[in-house]
Write an enzyme that holds these catalytic residues in place. Structure first.
Site, mmCIF file in Angstrom:
data_model
loop_
_atom_site.group_PDB
_atom_site.id
_atom_site.type_symbol
_atom_site.label_atom_id
_atom_site.label_comp_id
_atom_site.label_asym_id
_atom_site.label_seq_id
_atom_site.Cartn_x
_atom_site.Cartn_y
_atom_site.Cartn_z
ATOM 1 N N LYS A 1 1.014 4.143 -2.827
ATOM 2 C CA LYS A 1 0.666 5.539 -2.523
ATOM 3 C C LYS A 1 1.808 6.498 -2.853
ATOM 4 O O LYS A 1 1.583 7.661 -3.181
ATOM 5 C CB LYS A 1 0.266 5.663 -1.050
ATOM 6 C CG LYS A 1 -1.122 5.092 -0.739
ATOM 7 C CD LYS A 1 -2.201 5.768 -1.569
ATOM 8 C CE LYS A 1 -3.580 5.635 -0.941
ATOM 9 N NZ LYS A 1 -4.643 6.159 -1.830
ATOM 10 N N TYR B 1 0.846 -1.206 0.000
ATOM 11 C CA TYR B 1 0.000 0.000 0.000
ATOM 12 C C TYR B 1 0.878 1.252 0.000
ATOM 13 O O TYR B 1 0.653 2.189 -0.771
ATOM 14 C CB TYR B 1 -0.902 -0.032 1.231
ATOM 15 C CG TYR B 1 -1.731 1.214 1.477
ATOM 16 C CD1 TYR B 1 -2.892 1.461 0.748
ATOM 17 C CD2 TYR B 1 -1.376 2.135 2.471
ATOM 18 C CE1 TYR B 1 -3.662 2.591 0.993
ATOM 19 C CE2 TYR B 1 -2.137 3.259 2.719
ATOM 20 C CZ TYR B 1 -3.276 3.486 1.978
ATOM 21 O OH TYR B 1 -4.038 4.609 2.228
#
Ligand SMILES: NC(=O)c1ccc[n+]([C@@H]2O[C@H](COP(=O)([O-])OP(=O)(O)OC[C@H]3O[C@@H](n4cnc5c(N)ncnc54)[C@H](O)[C@@H]3O)[C@@H](O)[C@H]2O)c1
Length: 295
Positions: free
Chosen positions: A162, A158
């Site tokens: 990002k 993640y």
């Protein structure tokens, strides 16, 4: 109020707007006059499943308050879903002024996380770009996270995705020079299911107790308003606090005859945070080198 910031005549496309912070973005923009395309797959917090419920409920709330909104259940992990969302907005309302890519989740395999965060951001902006350049106007807001900027061992895929979104936004912002398009980023801190489903910890308990998702929307709305003064910037927002994230480079240590031992002996100067530089783009980074090293 005469100085109220409004979005009358603007068409906003918001992904993941059925729940969490995206829902708050949709409600605020609609309340200030924007026509909002409320996209949400209505999936579980790991991206599986689908339901039209969340998007339909937000649209019902907006229309009950006198606003204009359209529900869209496209899956942002697919190329067709992204292109189809922008096409649906253009077909229904004739323009796309604002694009907020907010849909997302934390856990899943690396490819799934690249799909929802990075590829969707690329596909959506690619589809909106010709519309916005044709209008000579556009506001794009992508969603990054402190998990990428600062790191979190709990969610490396993640965080990587990002941070890729951060790089994409910076490059698109640079590419947009002279087009009327501004591209910025937001890093929310909010008590949504994304946080409540993380392993329990003191920091997460604090977020759940203090960080109302509605308090993200004012900063997001400013970044997609006509008056937004910046592009290529990221705001860190939560619990009523709004701050700037930026990538900086220390002034550093210079020695034209640099050796391995020099790096060891001057490491304090290498990492010292006073007198740092904040290049606006890659060319400005080279300017920093030229100024410090010389021609
Ligand atoms: N909550 C936080 O503190 C926090 C922190 C950093 C970043 N973020 C980011 O903010 C964004 C919003 O998260 P949230 O906290 O509101 O989570 P949330 O789970 O409450 O809302 C996300 C919404 O996105 C939708 N969605 C997920 N996958 C989708 C897909 N493939 N297509 C369309 N819709 C999809 C979900 O159905 C859900 O309604 C995410 O990008 C998240 O990574 C949140």
């Amino acid at each position: 109020m005469s100085d109220e910031l409004r979005f009358d005549g603007r068409v906003a496309v918001i992904t993941g707007a059925g729940r969490g912070v995206g829902r708050e973005y949709a409600l605020l923009l609609a309340a200030r006059g924007a026509t909002v395309v409320v996209n949400d797959l209505g999936c579980a917090s790991d991206g599986t499943g689908a339901s039209p419920g969340p998007a339909d409920e937000v649209v019902a709330e907006i229309t009950a308050a006198g606003g204009t909104a359209l529900a869209n259940g496209n899956d942002m992990t697919t190329a067709d879903g992204c292109a189809g969302l922008i096409a649906a907005a253009q077909e229904a309302f004739g323009r796309v002024d604002i694009l907020i890519h907010n849909a997302g989740y934390v856990f899943g395999d690396f490819d799934a996380l690249l799909d929802i965060h990075v590829r969707a951001a690329h596909r959506l902006t690619e589809a909106a770009w010709p519309i916005m350049t044709g209008q000579g106007y556009g506001r794009i807001l992508l969603t990054s996270s402190g998990a990428g900027l600062y790191g979190s061992g709990l969610m490396p895929f993640y965080g990587a995705a990002k941070m890729a979104v951060f790089g994409l936004a910076r490059c698109l912002s640079d590419k947009a020079a002279g087009t009327g398009i501004k591209v910025n980023l937001i890093g929310p801190c909010a008590a949504t299911r994304l946080v409540t489903e993380l392993p329990k910890s003191d920091p997460m308990d604090w977020v759940i107790a203090k960080a109302d998702p509605a308090l993200i929307a004012p900063a997001a709305a400013y970044l997609v308003h006509e008056d937004c003064p910046v592009t290529g910037e990221m705001l860190s927002v939560g619990a009523g606090r709004v701050a700037r994230n930026f990538v900086a480079e220390t002034h550093g240590y210079l020695n034209p005859d640099l050796t391995l031992e020099d790096v060891r002996d001057h490491f304090g100067e290498v990492v010292a945070e006073d007198g740092y530089h904040v290049p606006a783009d890659m060319n400005e980074l080279v300017d920093v080198f030229m100024k410090i090293v010389g021609p």
